[in-house]
Design a protein around this motif. Structure first.
Motif, PDB file in Angstrom:
ATOM      1  N   ALA A   1       0.836  -1.206   0.000  1.00 22.79           N
ATOM      2  CA  ALA A   1       0.000   0.000   0.000  1.00 22.79           C
ATOM      3  C   ALA A   1       0.865   1.249   0.000  1.00 22.79           C
ATOM      4  O   ALA A   1       0.593   2.220  -0.724  1.00 22.79           O
ATOM      5  CB  ALA A   1      -0.917  -0.017   1.220  1.00 22.79           C
ATOM      6  N   ARG A   2       1.910   1.228   0.789  1.00 25.35           N
ATOM      7  CA  ARG A   2       2.794   2.390   0.866  1.00 25.35           C
ATOM      8  C   ARG A   2       3.545   2.584  -0.441  1.00 25.35           C
ATOM      9  O   ARG A   2       3.737   3.724  -0.899  1.00 25.35           O
ATOM     10  CB  ARG A   2       3.761   2.190   2.033  1.00 25.35           C
ATOM     11  CG  ARG A   2       4.634   3.398   2.341  1.00 25.35           C
ATOM     12  CD  ARG A   2       5.341   3.276   3.688  1.00 25.35           C
ATOM     13  NE  ARG A   2       5.990   1.983   3.859  1.00 25.35           N
ATOM     14  CZ  ARG A   2       5.593   1.027   4.704  1.00 25.35           C
ATOM     15  NH1 ARG A   2       4.517   1.241   5.466  1.00 25.35           N
ATOM     16  NH2 ARG A   2       6.231  -0.105   4.804  1.00 25.35           N
TER      17      ARG A   2
ATOM     18  N   ALA B   1       1.761   7.466   1.962  1.00 25.88           N
ATOM     19  CA  ALA B   1       1.106   7.496   3.272  1.00 25.88           C
ATOM     20  C   ALA B   1      -0.190   8.296   3.254  1.00 25.88           C
ATOM     21  O   ALA B   1      -1.028   8.152   4.146  1.00 25.88           O
ATOM     22  CB  ALA B   1       2.063   8.091   4.313  1.00 25.88           C
ATOM     23  N   GLY B   2      -0.413   9.146   2.236  1.00 26.01           N
ATOM     24  CA  GLY B   2      -1.571  10.029   2.274  1.00 26.01           C
ATOM     25  C   GLY B   2      -2.824   9.491   1.625  1.00 26.01           C
ATOM     26  O   GLY B   2      -3.930   9.985   1.891  1.00 26.01           O
ATOM     27  N   ASP B   3      -2.714   8.491   0.772  1.00 27.85           N
ATOM     28  CA  ASP B   3      -3.869   7.992   0.013  1.00 27.85           C
ATOM     29  C   ASP B   3      -4.364   6.691   0.646  1.00 27.85           C
ATOM     30  O   ASP B   3      -3.584   5.781   0.930  1.00 27.85           O
ATOM     31  CB  ASP B   3      -3.460   7.765  -1.444  1.00 27.85           C
ATOM     32  CG  ASP B   3      -4.677   7.688  -2.359  1.00 27.85           C
ATOM     33  OD1 ASP B   3      -5.805   7.703  -1.835  1.00 27.85           O
ATOM     34  OD2 ASP B   3      -4.485   7.595  -3.583  1.00 27.85           O
ATOM     35  N   ASP B   4      -5.668   6.600   0.825  1.00 34.94           N
ATOM     36  CA  ASP B   4      -6.275   5.418   1.428  1.00 34.94           C
ATOM     37  C   ASP B   4      -6.462   4.340   0.368  1.00 34.94           C
ATOM     38  O   ASP B   4      -7.161   4.544  -0.622  1.00 34.94           O
ATOM     39  CB  ASP B   4      -7.622   5.790   2.044  1.00 34.94           C
ATOM     40  CG  ASP B   4      -8.193   4.654   2.877  1.00 34.94           C
ATOM     41  OD1 ASP B   4      -7.594   3.562   2.887  1.00 34.94           O
ATOM     42  OD2 ASP B   4      -9.237   4.863   3.525  1.00 34.94           O
ATOM     43  N   PRO B   5      -5.870   3.143   0.565  1.00 31.68           N
ATOM     44  CA  PRO B   5      -5.993   2.089  -0.446  1.00 31.68           C
ATOM     45  C   PRO B   5      -7.332   1.345  -0.399  1.00 31.68           C
ATOM     46  O   PRO B   5      -7.647   0.617  -1.346  1.00 31.68           O
ATOM     47  CB  PRO B   5      -4.844   1.139  -0.089  1.00 31.68           C
ATOM     48  CG  PRO B   5      -4.656   1.324   1.378  1.00 31.68           C
ATOM     49  CD  PRO B   5      -4.969   2.771   1.660  1.00 31.68           C
ATOM     50  N   LEU B   6      -8.100   1.499   0.694  1.00 31.46           N
ATOM     51  CA  LEU B   6      -9.351   0.750   0.812  1.00 31.46           C
ATOM     52  C   LEU B   6     -10.307   1.108  -0.323  1.00 31.46           C
ATOM     53  O   LEU B   6     -10.412   2.269  -0.736  1.00 31.46           O
ATOM     54  CB  LEU B   6     -10.011   1.013   2.156  1.00 31.46           C
ATOM     55  CG  LEU B   6      -9.238   0.518   3.394  1.00 31.46           C
ATOM     56  CD1 LEU B   6     -10.015   0.813   4.661  1.00 31.46           C
ATOM     57  CD2 LEU B   6      -8.926  -0.982   3.298  1.00 31.46           C
ATOM     58  N   ASN B   7     -10.982   0.061  -0.816  1.00 30.43           N
ATOM     59  CA  ASN B   7     -11.990   0.162  -1.875  1.00 30.43           C
ATOM     60  C   ASN B   7     -11.380   0.378  -3.255  1.00 30.43           C
ATOM     61  O   ASN B   7     -12.140   0.443  -4.241  1.00 30.43           O
ATOM     62  CB  ASN B   7     -13.008   1.271  -1.571  1.00 30.43           C
ATOM     63  CG  ASN B   7     -13.758   1.007  -0.273  1.00 30.43           C
ATOM     64  OD1 ASN B   7     -14.112  -0.146   0.007  1.00 30.43           O
ATOM     65  ND2 ASN B   7     -13.976   2.055   0.515  1.00 30.43           N
TER      66      ASN B   7
END
Length: 886
Positions: A648-649, A654-660
Motif C-alpha cells: 500500500a505504501r 502514506a496520504g492515500d487510502d488504499p481501501l476500496n
C-alpha cells in the motif's frame, strides 16, 4: 636386501650374545694396551689409566660399536620409546595437560576433516567421476551479467546428437516432493524424472530389476511435463526407500504404488547409496518436450576418453552458435556452460568448509604452541639429566631423537583422545549442519579418518617437539652438571617461549573475533520484526493431488471439512489454511505483475497468497486498515483482496487510502477485486526482508493449482504440540492417501530459517572458546615458569625491601607485553581474514569496531587473570627459603 633384513633380525634377537662378545673383545684390547704400557715402565695403576685414556672411554666405544650394528635404529627406537613411557609416567600432571591440549586440537581437526573429506576430497560414487560434466544454458541479463539456467528439450536433443566430445548425454528434471501411497501409511518422498540414459552415463546398474528404456521415455509424472503419453507408468525406487517403506520386500518388482495418486509399476531397485539427483528416493521417466520456450531439463554427460573439459566446452559452444543461427527467435542469446559434476555439487559449500578447516588448524596450532612451551619449560628442569647423558657419551642427535620420541608419543596419545572426541561429537555437529550440504550421508568416522588422525598426530608431534628438542640438546655440559645449575640459554629459550605465547594469543583473537561477528549477526537475525507472532502456533501441511481433487470445488470442499474438523479438537483457538506459510520451505508463493484499475502498471511483483478466514488471527498478523476476510467472502460475493502495508505504501504513499481501490491479481482474464483490508508486512521468503503481498480468500480462487499445496496454521491455547496428534489423525481420516507432513510449531519454522547462521556461529564459537582457553593456559604456564625461574631473584628483591605491588607489577608487566603484542598481531590478522565471512554476516560489517574492541579487551582480561594467579603466588615466597636455592 634379504641379507640385510635377516642381519637385522639376528642382531635384534642375539643382542645379549653380541654384547658379551663386544665386552670380551674390548677387554682383550684393553689388557693388551695395559700390557704394552707396563713394558714401558709404567706402574699398574698408571698403565691402566693411560690405556683407558687412549681408548677414549670403554662405554663410548661400546656405544659407537652398537651404532654400526644392523638393526641399531630399530633397537634405539625401542629404547627411546620405553624410556619415553617411563618419563611420561613419572610426570602425570605434565602428561595430562599436554594430552588434553593435543586431544582438543586434534579432535577438532579430525571432526572437521571427517566432514570435509567426503564432500571435497573423496571422489563421487560413480565410475570415473572426473569425466562427468553438467551442461547448462547461459545468457546475459540486461546489465550484462551472465547467468545459467535449465535447458529446453530441443536444445538438449541437438546437443546430444551433434556433439563429438561426449560418450553420452542424459536429461533429468531435478527433484520434487510428492505423496507416496499404496504402501501402508502414506509418506512424502523425493523423486526425480530422469532420462533413460542417466544411469548408463553415471555407470550405475540396478541392484534388482531393470532401469528405464527408451520405450519407457515419456511416461513421466503429470505436472513435470505438459503431456504424458498413454501407457503404463513405471518407477524405480532407492535401496533406502525399499528398506524403509517396503520392508526390503524381495518381490517388490512388478508391484504397483501410487505417486500423487497416479499408479506406477516398480521395475527396479537401485543399489545402496545411490540417490542422484539431490537425495532422490524414487525415479520416473522424463518426457523431452519439443517446446523451445520451456526450459525445465538439466543435462549431464560423460566425456570421451582423452577429452578435456575445455575441448567439450568448445564443442558445445559451436553447437550453441549453430542453434542461434537456426532459431534466432529463441536461441539468439543462448549459450552453454560445462561444469564438472563434483564442482556443481559442492562448489557453493567449499568456501564454508575451508573456513572451518582453517579455524580448526588455528586451534591445532595453538595446542602445538602450548605443548611446545610445556616442553621448553620441562627441558629447563631436565637440564641436569641431559647433561649427564651427554657426559656418558650420548651425542646431540641421540638426545634429539629421544626427546622427539617423547613428543611423538605425547602426540599419538593426544591423537587417540582426539579421535575419541571426534567420534563422540560428530553426530552433534551433523545434527545442526545445514540441510543443503550435499553428501551429508557419506560423513562418518572411518579408516580414512583414522589414517588422517594418525598422520596429523605424527606431524603435530614433530611440529611442537622439534624446537624444544633442539633447544634442550644445546645444554652446557659443565653448567648442567653443577648441583646448583638452574638454566642455560635462558635468553634464547625465553624468546622462543614468548614468541609461542604471542602467536597463540594472536590466533585465538582471530577466532574469537570471527565467532563474535557471526554471533552478533545471528542475534540480529533473531531480533528482526517478521510481522507475525510464533507463540502457541502450530503448522502442518498436505498436498492435494490433481488426479483426485480435479476441480477447485473439490479442493474447497476438502478444506472446509478439514478446518471444521480441526476446530473441534480441544485446545484449538483458531484454525486457518494458506498456500504458503511465512518462511516455510517449499511453499507456493507465485509472484508477478498485477493491475490497478485506472492507474499505470506499478512494476512491483508481490507474493500472491491464498488464505482462509481466521488466517490473520491464527498467525497474529495485525490489521492496519479495513477488515479481515470472513466466511461471506465466497465465490458469489464481490471479489476481495487484502494487501500488505508495504505494498500500500509503495503504491499510494502514506496520504492515500488504499481501501476500496480495485486491483487484478494477474492470473488470466481481468478480474477486478476490491481491497478490503491492509495488514502488517511479513517476511515470506527471506527473514531479513518484509515481502509485499496480496492475499486472496480461498473461496474466490478459480485456479486449482493455487490450492494444490495447503499449510494449516493453528493457534492453540498453550503448548502448540498438544493438539498436534489429534489434528493429524483427523486429517488422515478424511483421506488416508494424503500424508500430513511438516508438523511443527511455527516457532520452529522461523528457527529453521536461522539454522545456518546458528550453526556457523556455534561451531566457530566452540573453536574460539577452545582457542581462548588454550591461549590463557599458555600465558598461565609461561608466567608460572617465569616465577619458578625467578624465585631466587624475587627473594633478593623482597629481602632488599621491594613491596608486594612492585613484585606483582614486575611479573604481570611481562605477561601484558606478550598479550599486547599478541592482540596487536591478532587484530591485524582478523582485519584481513574476517572479510572472508562477509557473505555470512547480516547487519554487521566484517570489521565491526565494537566486536574487535570488545573481544580484544576480553582476551586481554583473561590473559591478565591467567598471569595474575602465578604472580600472586610469587608474593608468598619466603625470602630465606628463596635465597637458599643458590
Amino acid at each position: 636386501m634379504r641379507d640385510r633384513f635377516f642381519g637385522i633380525i639376528r642382531a635384534l634377537l642375539g643382542k645379549s650374545r653380541l654384547d658379551r662378545e663386544l665386552e670380551r673383545e674390548l677387554q682383550f684390547h684393553l689388557e693388551k694396551q695395559i700390557e704394552a704400557n707396563l713394558q714401558k715402565g709404567l706402574s699398574q695403576k698408571e698403565a691402566r689409566r693411560r690405556a683407558l685414556q687412549d681408548f677414549g672411554g670403554v662405554e663410548k666405544v661400546k656405544e659407537e660399536c652398537r651404532e654400526n650394528r644392523p638393526g641399531n635404529l630399530v633397537e634405539q627406537a625401542w629404547q627411546d620409546l620405553r624410556y619415553a613411557v617411563r618419563v611420561l609416567r613419572a610426570s602425570p600432571g605434565f602428561t595430562l595437560v599436554a594430552v588434553v591440549c593435543l586431544g582438543l586440537g586434534i579432535g577438532a581437526t579430525t571432526a572437521i576433516f571427517s566432514v570435509v573429506s567426503p564432500i571435497l576430497i573423496r571422489p563421487l560414487p560413480f565410475a570415473q567421476p572426473d569425466r562427468l560434466m553438467m551442461i547448462f544454458a547461459t545468457s546475459k541479463s540486461e546489465s550484462g551479467t551472465p547467468f545459467s539456467f535449465s535447458v529446453t528439450g530441443p536444445d538438449f536433443t541437438q546437443w546430444r546428437d551433434r556433439n563429438h566430445t561426449f560418450e553420452e548425454l542424459a536429461a533429468f528434471s531435478g527433484t520434487a516432493v510428492s505423496n507416496l501411497s499404496g504402501t501402508g501409511e502414506p509418506v512424502r518422498v523425493r523423486y526425480a524424472s530422469v532420462g533413460a540414459a542417466l544411469f548408463s552415463v553415471l555407470g550405475v546398474k540396478p541392484a534388482r530389476g531393470r532401469v528405464f528404456s527408451e520405450e519407457d521415455q515419456g511416461t513421466g509424472m503429470p505436472g513435470i511435463v505438459e503431456q504424458s503419453p498413454d501407457g503404463e507408468k513405471v518407477a524405480l525406487v532407492s535401496d533406502h526407500l525399499w528398506r524403509a517403506q517396503f520392508g526390503a520386500d524381495p518381490d517388490l518388482i512388478g508391484k504397483t504404488i501410487r505417486l500423487n495418486s497416479e499408479p506406477m509399476v516398480i521395475i527396479g531397485i537401485m543399489p545402496r547409496g545411490f540417490s542422484f539427483p539431490a537425495a532422490a528416493d524414487l525415479w520416473t521417466p522424463v518426457t523431452v518436450l519439443r517446446n523451445r520456450n520451456n526450459a525445465y531439463l538439466r543435462v549431464i554427460g560423460r566425456l570421451k576418453n582423452g577429452i578435456e573439459p575445455r575441448q567439450a566446452q568448445a564443442d558445445i559452444d559451436i553447437i550453441a552458435s549453430q542453434l542461434a543461427l537456426e532459431s534466432p527467435e529463441t536461441n539468439s542469446r543462448i549459450g552453454a556452460k560445462i561444469i564438472p559434476l563434483h564442482e556443481q555439487l559442492v562448489g557453493q559449500v567449499r568456501p564454508t568448509l575451508l573456513i572451518f578447516l582453517g579455524a580448526v588448524c588455528f586451534v591445532l596450532l595453538i595446542a602445538c604452541a602450548n605443548v611446545a612451551n610445556l616442553l621448553l619449560a620441562r627441558a629447563a628442569a631436565r637440564q641436569r639429566e641431559i647433561a649427564v647423558r651427554s657426559a656418558l657419551g650420548a651425542g646431540r642427535s641421540r638426545i634429539i631423537s629421544q626427546l622427539l620420541t617423547e613428543s611423538l608419543l605425547l602426540a599419538l596419545i593426544g591423537g587417540a583422545l582426539g579421535f575419541l572426541l571426534a567420534y563422540l561429537t560428530l553426530d552433534l555437529i551433523l545434527a545442526d549442519a545445514p540441510a543443503d550440504i550435499r553428501r551429508l550421508g557419506d560423513i562418518r568416522i572411518d579408516a580414512q579418518v583414522l589414517s588422517f588422525t594418525v598422520a596429523i598426530s605424527i606431524l603435530t608431534g614433530i611440529i611442537f617437539g622439534v624446537v624444544p628438542a633442539i633447544q634442550a640438546s644445546k645444554a652446557d655440559l659443565i653448567e648442567g652438571l653443577k648441583e646448583s645449575a638452574r638454566s642455560t640459554h635462558t635468553v634464547a629459550r625465553h624468546r622462543v617461549r614468548n614468541t609461542l605465547v604471542i602467536a597463540e594469543t594472536a590466533l585465538a583473537l582471530v577466532l574469537l573475533i570471527g565467532a563474535g561477528l557471526l554471533s552478533a549477526s545471528f542475534l540480529r537475525l533473531t531480533r528482526l520484526d517478521i510481522g507475525f507472532q510464533t507463540d502457541h502456533a502450530l503448522t502442518m501441511a498436505v498436498d492435494l493431488p490433481e488426479s483426485v481433487y480435479k476441480t477447485t470445488a473439490q479442493a474447497r470442499d476438502y478444506l472446509d471439512r478439514a478446518l471444521d474438523r480441526i476446530r473441534t479438537v480441544p485446545g484449538v483457538r483458531f484454525a486457518a489454511a494458506t498456500s504458503a506459510i511465512p518462511l516455510g520451505s517449499g511453499a507456493l508463493r507465485p509472484r508477478g505483475d498485477f493491475s490497478i484499475q485506472g492507474e499505470a502498471a506499478s512494476g512491483l511483483s508481490p507474493a500472491k497468497l491464498v488464505v482462509s478466514p481466521d488466517y490473520f488471527q491464527a498467525m497474529q498478523i495485525p490489521l492496519r486498515k479495513g477488515r479481515f476476510f470472513t466466511d461471506q467472502d465466497t465465490e458469489q460475493a464481490p471479489g476481495a483482496v487484502i494487501i500488505s502495508e508495504g505494498l500500500a505504501r509503495a503504491l499510494w504513499g502514506a496520504g492515500d487510502d488504499p481501501l476500496n481501490k480495485r486491483i487484478d491479481v494477474g492470473f488470466g482474464p481481468i478480474d477486478w477485486r476490491q481491497i478490503v483490508g491492509v495488514v502488517s508486512d511479513t517476511s515470506q521468503d527471506d527473514l531479513t526482508k518484509n515481502s509485499l503481498a496480496i492475499y486472496q480468500p480461498y473461496k474466490q480462487v478459480g485456479r486449482l493449482w493455487q490450492m494444490s499445496s495447503l499449510t494449516f496454521a493453528i493457534q492453540t491455547g498453550g503448548n502448540p504440540l498438544g493438539p498436534a496428534t489429534e489434528v493429524r489423525i483427523a486429517l488422515q481420516e478424511m483421506d488416508r492417501d494424503l500424508p500430513v507432513y511438516d508438523v511443527k510449531p511455527l516457532r520452529q519454522v522461523v528457527s529453521e530459517n536461522v539454522s545456518d547462521p546458528r550453526f556457523y556461529a556455534s561451531l566457530l564459537g566452540a573453536f574460539s572458546l577452545i582457542a581462548a582457553v588454550l591461549a590463557a593456559a599458555g600465558i598461565y604456564g609461561l608466567t608460572s615458569f617465569s616465577v619458578a625461574q625467578r624465585t631466587h631473584e624475587i627473594g633478593i628483591r623482597v629481602a632488599l625491601g621491594a613491596g608486594h605491588r612492585n613484585i606483582l607489577a614486575m611479573i604481570v608487566r611481562k605477561a601484558l607485553v606478550n598479550t599486547g603484542s599478541g592482540v596487536a598481531i591478532g587484530l591485524a590478522g582478523a582485519f584481513a581474514l574476517t572479510r572472508l565471512l562477509e557473505d555470512f554476516l547480516y547487519g554487521v560489517t566484517p570489521t565491526d569496531p565494537y566486536t574487535f574492541a570488545a573481544l580484544s579487551l576480553l582476551l586481554a582480561a583473561a590473559s591478565l587473570f591467567a598471569s595474575y594467579i602465578p604472580a600472586r603466588r610469587a608474593l608468598k615466597v619466603d625470602p630465606m627459603i628463596a635465597l637458599r636455592q643458590e
